[in-house]
Design a protein around this motif. Sequence first.
Motif, PDB file in Angstrom:
ATOM      1  N   LEU A  21      17.529   0.160  -1.881  1.00 39.92           N
ATOM      2  CA  LEU A  21      16.318  -0.449  -1.354  1.00 39.92           C
ATOM      3  C   LEU A  21      16.238  -1.936  -1.685  1.00 39.92           C
ATOM      4  N   PRO A 118       0.432  16.575   4.426  1.00 38.05           N
ATOM      5  CA  PRO A 118       0.945  15.565   5.299  1.00 38.05           C
ATOM      6  C   PRO A 118       0.078  14.385   5.644  1.00 38.05           C
ATOM      7  N   SER A 120      -1.735  12.199   4.938  1.00 40.36           N
ATOM      8  CA  SER A 120      -1.975  10.912   4.289  1.00 40.36           C
ATOM      9  C   SER A 120      -0.813   9.948   4.412  1.00 40.36           C
ATOM     10  N   THR A 121      -1.130   8.714   4.180  1.00 38.68           N
ATOM     11  CA  THR A 121      -0.149   7.671   4.418  1.00 38.68           C
ATOM     12  C   THR A 121       0.590   7.262   3.167  1.00 38.68           C
ATOM     13  N   PHE A 122       1.822   6.959   3.351  1.00 38.14           N
ATOM     14  CA  PHE A 122       2.646   6.459   2.263  1.00 38.14           C
ATOM     15  C   PHE A 122       2.861   4.996   2.487  1.00 38.14           C
ATOM     16  N   ASP A 123       2.201   4.508   3.451  1.00 41.80           N
ATOM     17  CA  ASP A 123       2.583   3.219   3.974  1.00 41.80           C
ATOM     18  C   ASP A 123       1.905   2.078   3.281  1.00 41.80           C
ATOM     19  N   ASP A 124       2.384   0.935   3.595  1.00 43.65           N
ATOM     20  CA  ASP A 124       1.875  -0.248   2.972  1.00 43.65           C
ATOM     21  C   ASP A 124       2.237  -1.402   3.846  1.00 43.65           C
ATOM     22  N   PRO A 125       1.394  -1.725   4.743  1.00 48.79           N
ATOM     23  CA  PRO A 125       1.690  -2.687   5.793  1.00 48.79           C
ATOM     24  C   PRO A 125       2.108  -4.048   5.283  1.00 48.79           C
ATOM     25  N   PHE A 128       5.474  -4.401   1.246  1.00 50.59           N
ATOM     26  CA  PHE A 128       6.760  -3.854   0.841  1.00 50.59           C
ATOM     27  C   PHE A 128       7.765  -4.898   0.450  1.00 50.59           C
TER      28      PHE A 128
ATOM     29  N   ARG B   7       9.185   4.065   7.765  1.00 43.28           N
ATOM     30  CA  ARG B   7       9.278   4.276   6.331  1.00 43.28           C
ATOM     31  C   ARG B   7       9.226   5.758   6.006  1.00 43.28           C
ATOM     32  N   ARG B   8       8.423   6.484   6.760  1.00 36.52           N
ATOM     33  CA  ARG B   8       8.301   7.911   6.487  1.00 36.52           C
ATOM     34  C   ARG B   8       9.577   8.674   6.790  1.00 36.52           C
ATOM     35  N   ASP B  56       6.766  16.509   3.957  1.00 32.64           N
ATOM     36  CA  ASP B  56       5.648  17.066   4.720  1.00 32.64           C
ATOM     37  C   ASP B  56       6.023  18.402   5.347  1.00 32.64           C
TER      38      ASP B  56
END
Lengths: 133, 133
Positions: A21, A118, A120-125, A128, B7-8, B56
């Motif tokens: 990453l 599921p 919910s979001t893992f995201d981070d606009p 990152f 990302r997911r 998920d």
Amino acid sequence: MREKELRRSMSVLPIGTVMKLTDLSARQIRYYEQQDLIKPLRNEGNRRMYSLNDVDRLLEIKDYLADGLNISGIKEVYKKQSQLEDERKRNMKKGLTDSDVRKILQDEFLNIGGLKPPSSTFDDPNNFSKFNN
Amino acid sequence: MREKELRRSMSVLPIGTVMKLTDLSARQIRYYEQQDLIKPLRNEGNRRMYSLNDVDRLLEIKDYLADGLNISGIKEVYKKQSQLEDERKRNMKKGLTDSDVRKILQDEFLNIGGLKPPSSTFDDPNNFSKFNN
DNA sequence: AGCTAATGTCATGTTTTGTAACATGAGTAG
DNA sequence: CTACTCATGTTACAAAACATGACATTAGCT
């Protein structure tokens, strides 16, 4: 917004994943830890487990180094940052009633339980890759 | 919003992490894969690497099993889902609006009652296997 | 030249994961 | 009841990943 931060700080990524990453070597990642720039948790087997926040920080570190800052310079930056953060929190709390605080703490406790299904979001606009937090 | 889905579907989680996240045993997770319910990618070392979408889906599978469905029942559900998904795409191409399509497919949806909208994409559609080497 | 900071590399030991085979408990069909 | 299947546990052995520590290298400074 609280849940998102929670998920971002879950330590689930092993070092191999973080290497990919961040495009850093394991040696570099461990070295930055040795210099107290990050503090990954360990699992029962003593393996380092990183969060997305850790990844963000590593990417920041990379940028700082590329900008000519050295490790102790970066350390200063983070020291300053956390000072400011602490102060902000103290001021925040001083403006709240006791029951407000109790409510907050309880809420935090309840949220430590587990990953929700599921939706919910893992995201981070915004967060990152670069300096953002 | 595109980035979030990206990302997911990044395959970055080793099986140990997924075990904790889902509270499933490694045996179970591998078994569901063997039954074609999930298809985690492999890294160069042949280790399974999971995405958040995989997590998920595993949680979904767990729920379905708890609800009394068996593996082949679950397989049916996903088969139907991806059929519907395919059909939706084809119809979109033909110039129908999304809500048109929804009306058209309503009957079929009713046939497989009580399930969530199709979620995860299966096969690394976005070339994220590059994160595994 | 000598020093230092950041990183590479190697050796050795532990942990995690892979596959495959065999085992078991619950439920179902005959 | 017996036999069978399904979902899962367990065990054994090999390979991959990771931890730690020591030593090597490289670039920039004094």
